[in-house]
Design an enzyme around this catalytic site. Structure first.
Site, PDB file in Angstrom:
ATOM      1  CB  CYS A 216      79.585  57.052  55.576  1.00  0.00           C
ATOM      2  SG  CYS A 216      78.083  57.709  56.699  1.00  0.00           S
TER       3      CYS A 216
ATOM      4  CG  ASP B 231      66.586   9.715  22.273  1.00  0.00           C
ATOM      5  OD1 ASP B 231      65.993   8.548  22.474  1.00  0.00           O
ATOM      6  OD2 ASP B 231      66.075  10.703  22.439  1.00  0.00           O
TER       7      ASP B 231
ATOM      8  CG  ASP C  10      68.821  10.711  25.156  1.00  0.00           C
ATOM      9  OD1 ASP C  10      68.588   9.352  25.342  1.00  0.00           O
ATOM     10  OD2 ASP C  10      67.960  11.592  24.833  1.00  0.00           O
TER      11      ASP C  10
END
Length: 804
Positions: free
Chosen positions: A88, A497, A697
Site C-alpha cells: 500500500c 471589423d 477575423d
C-alpha cells in the site's frame, strides 16, 4: 516526479534579483539533459521548463540551488490513512509522485506517514489528498492556505528576515562609522571597529559570500560576487593592517583600516535590497489584487436543500451556489433563480453594474450588489475567466520586450568587465600612485566593485512591463506579451471589423410594416423563423415573444435567400427580395417605399409573403455601440487612420461608417480579403492594429502588427489576438496605445539612468578625478549610490500606476 513528455513545470525562484542572475539560471537549465525548453521570467520570479523524462525537475531544482539561488519548495509530513500492508505504501508513494508539482515523495508504512517536497505554485495538500483518495487511501491534512498564500507566506518570512538583518547591520555599523570618521583617536579604536564590523560582514552579510562561492564553482559571477569581493577585500585588508601595522610602517606608509567601509557598505546594500523588495512587491499589486477577488468559501446547496459554507477548492461544476448581497462571486456559472446587479468593473474596467437574470452568465471575482440569487457552477479553479486573466497577465509580465535582448547581452558581460576594470585600476594605482599607490589602489578596487550595479540595468525593462501590463489588466485591457505592449506605441492605422466591434453584434427588429396594417399572420411568420438557424431569424423570434405556437410543414432553408414552409395548404416565404422575385410574388408600392427607406438607413430588409403577395416588410439593424463614435473620434485626434471592413452590402457599410465618423471603409469583404487589405496597408509603411471579435477575423488578426480582440467575441479571436478588450468597449484602444507610450517612455528613462549611473560612477570610483582635484570616492558613498540606483529604477516604474 512522474513526468509525461512535454510537461511544463513552473519553478518559483528566490534571490534571482536581476536579469544577469536570470541569465545565469537560464544558462544552467540549458545544460541539463531532459529539459526540452526553458526560460526564466524575472518579473514572475519563476523558471518555466518543459521536461521529457522523470526526475528532471528535481535535478533542475538541485542545479539552481547549487548556483546559490533558491527554489521555493514546501517540505511537509502528513499521516496516511487506510494503508493495510507494505505494498500500500508503494502504491501511495507512486500516486503522490505522479501529481504535477511534486519534486519528491516517500511513504513510510511503519509510521503511516508521507514525507513530500512540492512546488506550492503547482500543487497543495488538498490535491495530494485527492490523489490518494482516488485509489482508496486518505491524507490527514490541516486546512492550510492556498498555493498563492503559501508563496506569499514564504515571501513575507524572507522579508521579515531581511528587515532584521538590515536593522542589526545599521545598528552595528553606526559605532564603526562614528569611530572611523570622528573618534578615530580613542584607545583601541581599531579593535572596537573590528569587533562591531565582524558580525556585520561575516554573519549578516554571509549570504553574499556563500552565493559568490557557489557562483565561482560554476565559473560565473553576479552582484553577490561584486559585494563579496569588495567588502571581503576591505575587511581582510583592515584586519591585516590592524594585526601587522609594522609591515607598512617599515616601508614608510601609515597603515589605515577600512572596517567602516566594509560594514556600512553591507548595511547600505541590505537597506537597498529591502527597499527594492518592497518596491518590487508594489509592481505586482495588479496580480495580487486580481487574486484577492475570489472568496475563500461559498454557500453550496446540499442534497437536503440547505446551504453550507464550503472551501472554494471543494466546489465542482454543477454545484448550486447562493450569492447574498455584497458577496463576491466565487466561480463562473449561470444564474438559475433570482436576479441582481453585479459589479464587473474589476474584470472589464466598466464602472456601471450589470443586471444578471435567469440563464445569464456570472464570473468569478465580480461583486454582487443588493439582490440575492442562486447560480450553477460551470467553470471552477483554473478554468474561470478570472483564472485565465491572471494567467494571461502573469505570462505577459514574464515575457521580454525586444529591447531586453540588448540589455541581456550587456548584463551577461557586465560583472566580468567590472572586475576587469577594478583590477586595471589597482594596477594603474600601483604603477603611478607612488608610496600610497597600493593603498589607494585597493580602495579603488573596493569602490569600483561596490558602485557597479547590474541590478538597475536588469530591472529597467521588466519592472516597467510588469506595472504596464498590470495597469492594463485593471483597466480591462488584457495584454498577451511585452512585445505587443512595446509595439502599440507605433500604431498609426486601426482597422475595425463592423459586427460586434463597432456595432453591438445583436441584430434586432427596428421596424415592421404590414400590408394594409393586417398583422393577423404574425403567428405564421414567428413559427417559420423559429425553424430557421439564421442569426436574423432569432431577432424576429425575439420580436414576437407572445405569439401562439402553430404547426407548419415542409420547412425548407434556402441559402442566401431565406426560408419557406406550408400552413393550411398555403406556402409562405420569409427572406430577401430576390426570393420573392424568383417566385413571382407581388410587392405593393407602399411596402416597397418602406424597404427603400430602411435600406438607406443601414438596415437589413426582410420580406414576409404568401404565394401571391408580400404581407409584411421588416427591418433588422445592428445598433452602433455608444462608445464606438467616441473611440473613433479619439483615434482621429491621435492622428491615427481608422478603417472599417465588413462583409455587409455597400449601403449598410456606408451608413454605419457615416454614423461612426469613419472616412475609410470597404464593404462585401471576405475573411481572406481582410488579411490581404492589412498586408496592403503594411506594404505602404503603416503599423496596423486589427480589431475584431469573430472567427472570420482570426486571419486578419494574425496578419496585423498588433491584434486586438473583443472580450465578448469568439475564443478563437481571443487566442490569436495579442490584446483583448474584456468589455468590448472601443474606447479602451486609445487607452491601450497611451499605456504603451507611457510604458516605453518609462523603459527608456530607466535604461538611460542605469547606463549613465554606471558610465559616470565606475570611472569616478576608479579614481579618474584624483589627478585633477585629489578626489577619491568613499566606498560608503558608493554603497549608498549602488543601493539607491536599483530603488530609483523600480520607483520610476511605479510612477506608471498613477499616470492617466
Amino acid at each position: 516526479m512522474a513526468i509525461t513528455q512535454n510537461d511544463t513545470i513552473y519553478l518559483p525562484l528566490e534571490d534571482v534579483e536581476s536579469e544577469h542572475c536570470a541569465l545565469i539560471v537560464d544558462k544552467k537549465l540549458g545544460q541539463i539533459n531532459g529539459i526540452e525548453s526553458h526560460k526564466v521570467e524575472l518579473n514572475n520570479n519563476r523558471a518555466v521548463i518543459t521536461v521529457k523524462a522523470e526526475g528532471v525537475a528535481a535535478e533542475a531544482v538541485k542545479a539552481i540551488k547549487d548556483l546559490g539561488y533558491g527554489v521555493t519548495t514546501v517540505k511537509s509530513d502528513f499521516p496516511v490513512l487506510n494503508m493495510t500492508c507494505a505494498s500500500c505504501a508503494v502504491s501511495a508513494e507512486s500516486i503522490v509522485k505522479s501529481v504535477d508539482g511534486v519534486i519528491n515523495a516517500s511513504v513510510n508504512y511503519a509510521t503511516s506517514s508521507l514525507t513530500v517536497e512540492y512546488l506550492p505554485n503547482m500543487t497543495n495538500p488538498t490535491e495530494l489528498q485527492k490523489s490518494l483518495q482516488s485509489i482508496g487511501y486518505d491524507l490527514l491534512i490541516e486546512k492550510k492556505a492556498t498555493q498563492q498564500e503559501a508563496l506569499e507566506e514564504i515571501h513575507q518570512k524572507k522579508l521579515l528576515q531581511l528587515k532584521m538583518k538590515t536593522f542589526w547591520a545599521i545598528l552595528l555599523s553606526i559605532p564603526v562609522l562614528l569611530i572611523g570618521m570622528v573618534f578615530m583617536n580613542i584607545p583601541f579604536a581599531n579593535e572596537i571597529m573590528w569587533l562591531f564590523s565582524t558580525p556585520v560582514v561575516l554573519w549578516l552579510g554571509r549570504d553574499f559570500f556563500i552565493n559568490a562561492w557557489k557562483q565561482a564553482k560554476h565559473r560565473s559571477a553576479n552582484m553577490d560576487t561584486l559585494v563579496a569581493l569588495s567588502t571581503g577585500t576591505a575587511y581582510l585588508f583592515s584586519v591585516f593592517n590592524m594585526l601587522f601595522p609594522s609591515f607598512w610602517q617599515a616601508r614608510g606608509i601609515e597603515p589605515h583600516v577600512y572596517f567602516e567601509a566594509a560594514s556600512v557598505v553591507i548595511a547600505f546594500i541590505l537597506l537597498g535590497k529591502l527597499l527594492e523588495e518592497k518596491a518590487k512587491s508594489s509592481t505586482s499589486a495588479a496580480i495580487k489584487r486580481l487574486m484577492s477577488l475570489q472568496p475563500k468559501t461559498v454557500s453550496v446547496m446540499q442534497p437536503d436543500g440547505s446551504f453550507r459554507q464550503t472551501e472554494i477548492e471543494e466546489v465542482t461544476p454543477g454545484n448550486i451556489i447562493l450569492v447574498k448581497p455584497g458577496e463576491k462571486i466565487a466561480v463562473d456559472g449561470i444564474v438559475i433563480s433570482g436576479n441582481s446587479y453585479v459589479d464587473e468593473s474589476m474584470l472589464s474596467g466598466e464602472p456601471v453594474p450589470v443586471m444578471k437574470q435567469e440563464n445569464e452568465k456570472v464570473f468569478a471575482g465580480t461583486i454582487n450588489q443588493k439582490g440575492s440569487f442562486q447560480f450553477k457552477a460551470v467553470s471552477v479553479g483554473k478554468e474561470t475567466l478570472l483564472a485565465h486573466i491572471i494567467k494571461a497577465v502573469q505570462d505577459a509580465q514574464g515575457s521580454k520586450a525586444p529591447v531586453q535582448k540588448l540589455v541581456d547581452k550587456i548584463s551577461g558581460i557586465f560583472v566580468p568587465v567590472v572586475i576587469g576594470i577594478a583590477l586595471l585600476s589597482l594596477l594603474l594605482w600601483i604603477l603611478f600612485g607612488g608610496n600610497t599607490g597600493i593603498v589607494y589602489g585597493l580602495l579603488a578596487v573596493v569602490t569600483v566593485l561596490v558602485i557597479a550595479c547590474p541590478c538597475a540595468l536588469g530591472l529597467a525593462t521588466p519592472t516597467a512591463i510588469m506595472v504596464g501590463v498590470g495597469k492594463g489588466a485593471l483597466k480591462g485591457i488584457l495584454i498577451k506579451d511585452a512585445e505587443s505592449l512595446e509595439l502599440s506605441k507605433k500604431i498609426n492605422t486601426v482597422v475595425l471589423d463592423k459586427t460586434g466591434t463597432i456595432t453591438e453584434g445583436k441584430p434586432a427588429v427596428n421596424g415592421i410594416q404590414w400590408l394594409n396594417d393586417d398583422s393577423s399572420k404574425k403567428n405564421i411568420l414567428a413559427a417559420l423563423e423559429k425553424h430557421s438557424e439564421h442569426p436574423l431569424a432569432e431577432a424576429i423570434v425575439r420580436y414576437f415573444p407572445d405569439t401562439q405556437d402553430i404547426a407548419i410543414s415542409a420547412f425548407e432553408s434556402l441559402t442566401g435567400k431565406g426560408a419557406t414552409a406550408y400552413h393550411d395548404n398555403e406556402k409562405y416565404f420569409a427572406g430577401n427580395k430576390r426570393l420573392l422575385i424568383e417566385n413571382n410574388i407581388a410587392i405593393s408600392e407602399s411596402l416597397q417605399k418602406y424597404a427603400e427607406e430602411w435600406s438607406r438607413e443601414s438596415g437589413t430588409v426582410i420580406w414576409f409573403a404568401d404565394s401571391q403577395q408580400a404581407l409584411a416588410v421588416l427591418v433588422i439593424a445592428d445598433k452602433i455601440k455608444e462608445s464606438s463614435i467616441e473611440a473613433v473620434q479619439q483615434l482621429k485626434q491621435m492622428s491615427i487612420d481608422v478603417y472599417m471592413l465588413t462583409g455587409d452590402n455597400e449601403a449598410t457599410a456606408k451608413a454605419i461608417a457615416n454614423q461612426a465618423g469613419i472616412l475609410h471603409y470597404k464593404a462585401e469583404v471576405l475573411p481572406q480579403q481582410k488579411a490581404d487589405f492589412i498586408k496592403q496597408l503594411q506594404g505602404s509603411g503603416k503599423t496596423v492594429a486589427m480589431v475584431g471579435d469573430g472567427i472570420n477575423d482570426s486571419t486578419a488578426l494574425a496578419t496585423a502588427d498588433v491584434s486586438i480582440a473583443m472580450g465578448k467575441g469568439s475564443d478563437i479571436a481571443m487566442d490569436v489576438a495579442k490584446m483583448t478588450i474584456i468589455s468590448s468597449d472601443l474606447r479602451k484602444i486609445p487607452q491601450a496605445i497611451n499605456l504603451s507610450k507611457q510604458t516605453v517612455s518609462t523603459i527608456r528613462q530607466n535604461l538611460f539612468w542605469a547606463f549613465i549611473y554606471n558610465l559616470i560612477g565606475i570611472p569616478i570610483a576608479a579614481g579618474i578625478l584624483f589627478p585633477v582635484n585629489g578626489y577619491l570616492l568613499n566606498p560608503m558613498i558608493a554603497g549608498a549610490a549602488m543601493a539607491l540606483s536599483s530603488v530609483s529604477v523600480v520607483s520610476n516604474s511605479l510612477r506608471l500606476k498613477w499616470k492617466k
